[in-house]
Design a protein around this motif. Structure first.
Motif, PDB file in Angstrom:
ATOM      1  N   MET A   1       5.223   2.232   8.106  1.00 49.79           N
ATOM      2  CA  MET A   1       3.906   2.041   7.504  1.00 49.79           C
ATOM      3  C   MET A   1       2.983   3.179   7.958  1.00 49.79           C
ATOM      4  O   MET A   1       3.051   3.613   9.109  1.00 49.79           O
ATOM      5  N   GLU A   2       2.147   3.671   7.066  1.00 48.51           N
ATOM      6  CA  GLU A   2       1.210   4.727   7.419  1.00 48.51           C
ATOM      7  C   GLU A   2       0.170   4.211   8.411  1.00 48.51           C
ATOM      8  O   GLU A   2      -0.204   3.037   8.393  1.00 48.51           O
ATOM      9  N   PHE A   3      -0.302   5.113   9.286  1.00 51.97           N
ATOM     10  CA  PHE A   3      -1.208   4.706  10.354  1.00 51.97           C
ATOM     11  C   PHE A   3      -2.463   4.022   9.837  1.00 51.97           C
ATOM     12  O   PHE A   3      -2.865   2.966  10.332  1.00 51.97           O
ATOM     13  N   LYS A   4      -3.097   4.599   8.831  1.00 45.69           N
ATOM     14  CA  LYS A   4      -4.336   4.011   8.327  1.00 45.69           C
ATOM     15  C   LYS A   4      -4.083   2.612   7.758  1.00 45.69           C
ATOM     16  O   LYS A   4      -4.920   1.713   7.872  1.00 45.69           O
ATOM     17  N   GLN A   5      -2.921   2.423   7.154  1.00 45.18           N
ATOM     18  CA  GLN A   5      -2.575   1.113   6.626  1.00 45.18           C
ATOM     19  C   GLN A   5      -2.379   0.112   7.770  1.00 45.18           C
ATOM     20  O   GLN A   5      -2.795  -1.046   7.674  1.00 45.18           O
ATOM     21  N   VAL A   6      -1.741   0.545   8.861  1.00 44.36           N
ATOM     22  CA  VAL A   6      -1.561  -0.330  10.026  1.00 44.36           C
ATOM     23  C   VAL A   6      -2.911  -0.765  10.582  1.00 44.36           C
ATOM     24  O   VAL A   6      -3.141  -1.941  10.861  1.00 44.36           O
ATOM     25  N   ASP A 156       2.925  -3.063  12.576  1.00 44.66           N
ATOM     26  CA  ASP A 156       3.923  -2.175  11.983  1.00 44.66           C
ATOM     27  C   ASP A 156       5.298  -2.827  11.935  1.00 44.66           C
ATOM     28  O   ASP A 156       6.109  -2.514  11.060  1.00 44.66           O
ATOM     29  N   ARG A 231     -11.808   7.283   0.237  1.00 47.28           N
ATOM     30  CA  ARG A 231     -10.470   7.749   0.626  1.00 47.28           C
ATOM     31  C   ARG A 231      -9.811   6.773   1.600  1.00 47.28           C
ATOM     32  O   ARG A 231      -8.613   6.482   1.503  1.00 47.28           O
ATOM     33  N   ALA A 235      -6.411   4.530   1.265  1.00 47.23           N
ATOM     34  CA  ALA A 235      -5.338   4.608   2.258  1.00 47.23           C
ATOM     35  C   ALA A 235      -5.052   3.262   2.911  1.00 47.23           C
ATOM     36  O   ALA A 235      -4.065   3.138   3.635  1.00 47.23           O
TER      37      ALA A 235
END
Length: 262
Positions: A1-6, A156, A231, A235
């Motif tokens: 999972m992308e950091f911003k999503q986490v 995550d 943005r 994200a």
């Protein structure tokens, strides 16, 4: 999972599936994430004891409760009891020298074994060791960084996590922490029984009320750029705010599932 999503997905989960155990490898991922956190003097400020809920026993669980404890205390399959090790300054000189040896602290910036012994120790480390309040405050920040990374790792790994206060004396006999470990939080970990959105992102103050540019003052509040906000929404860092329209019905269903008052 992308950091911003986490970051965006993180919630304080308060309803867990008590029947679904957490795989050991996922707990190791949490601990490894905590172990990779930033820390002053490379010190192990944060210490943790991992316990399966069923190993605590009903009497210990009951005694460990505080007025803020929720039924999640009984539901979460894993409890991670976090402590601040107040002996974290011991061996600081040698750890700093190790950082010099591996090239993390560089000669180009003035670091050497001699610099650690003759400058850093007497002017930085020793004063901290002589001030219990300062030592506790700095250590708590470092421990908090480790705990934060463990929480994000839980997200995550597809798990839920929540920090709770606990009655440290009630579990001391079972967990056997050293006397110089200060109890911080218990992190409840498991698979969420509630929707992972948990009713939406919790309300937060706008950036300009808590962060400032140049100097403190209402006129210096951080000015948010709408394009950046958009943005971050795209994200997944900024998500739908609580309360979501379906939350009330979800809470009623959860109460019925666990035999709690609606």
């Amino acid at each position: 999972m992308e950091f911003k999503q986490v970051v965006g997905n993180r919630r304080s989960i308060r309803y867990f599936k008590p029947w679904k155990p957490v795989e050991r490898d996922k707990i190791q991922a949490l601990l490894e994430s905590a172990n990779r956190s930033s820390r002053a003097m490379n010190a192990d400020c944060a210490k943790a004891i991992v316990v399966n809920r069923n190993d605590l026993g009903a009497d210990v669980l009951e005694a460990a409760r505080t007025p803020t404890t929720t039924p999640a205390f009984d539901q979460a399959p894993v409890h991670i009891y976090w402590y601040l090790d107040m002996a974290y300054m011991e061996g600081a000189q040698e750890r700093l020298k190790m950082l010099v040896d591996v090239g993390a602290l560089t000669a180009a910036q003035g670091w050497s074994h001699v610099y650690v012994d003759e400058v850093v120790y007497p002017t930085v480390i020793e004063p901290i060791k002589q001030d219990p309040m300062l030592m506790g405050g700095l250590g708590a920040v470092e421990a908090g960084l480790a705990i934060c990374q463990a929480q994000l790792a839980a997200v995550d790994e597809g798990l839920g996590a929540c920090l709770h206060a606990f009655n440290a004396e009630a579990v001391k006999g079972l967990l056997n922490p050293p006397d110089h470990w200060i109890p911080l939080w218990v992190m409840l970990v498991g698979y969420p029984a509630e929707d992972p959105e948990a009713g939406g992102q919790r309300p937060r103050s706008p950036l300009h009320e808590v962060f400032f540019e140049g100097s403190y003052g209402p006129e210096n509040g951080w000015r948010e750029d709408p394009e950046v906000t958009a943005r971050l929404k795209e994200a997944g860092m900024i998500q739908r705010p609580a309360p979501l329209p379906e939350r009330s019905e979800e809470l009623r269903a959860l109460a019925r599932m666990f035999g709690l008052p609606e």
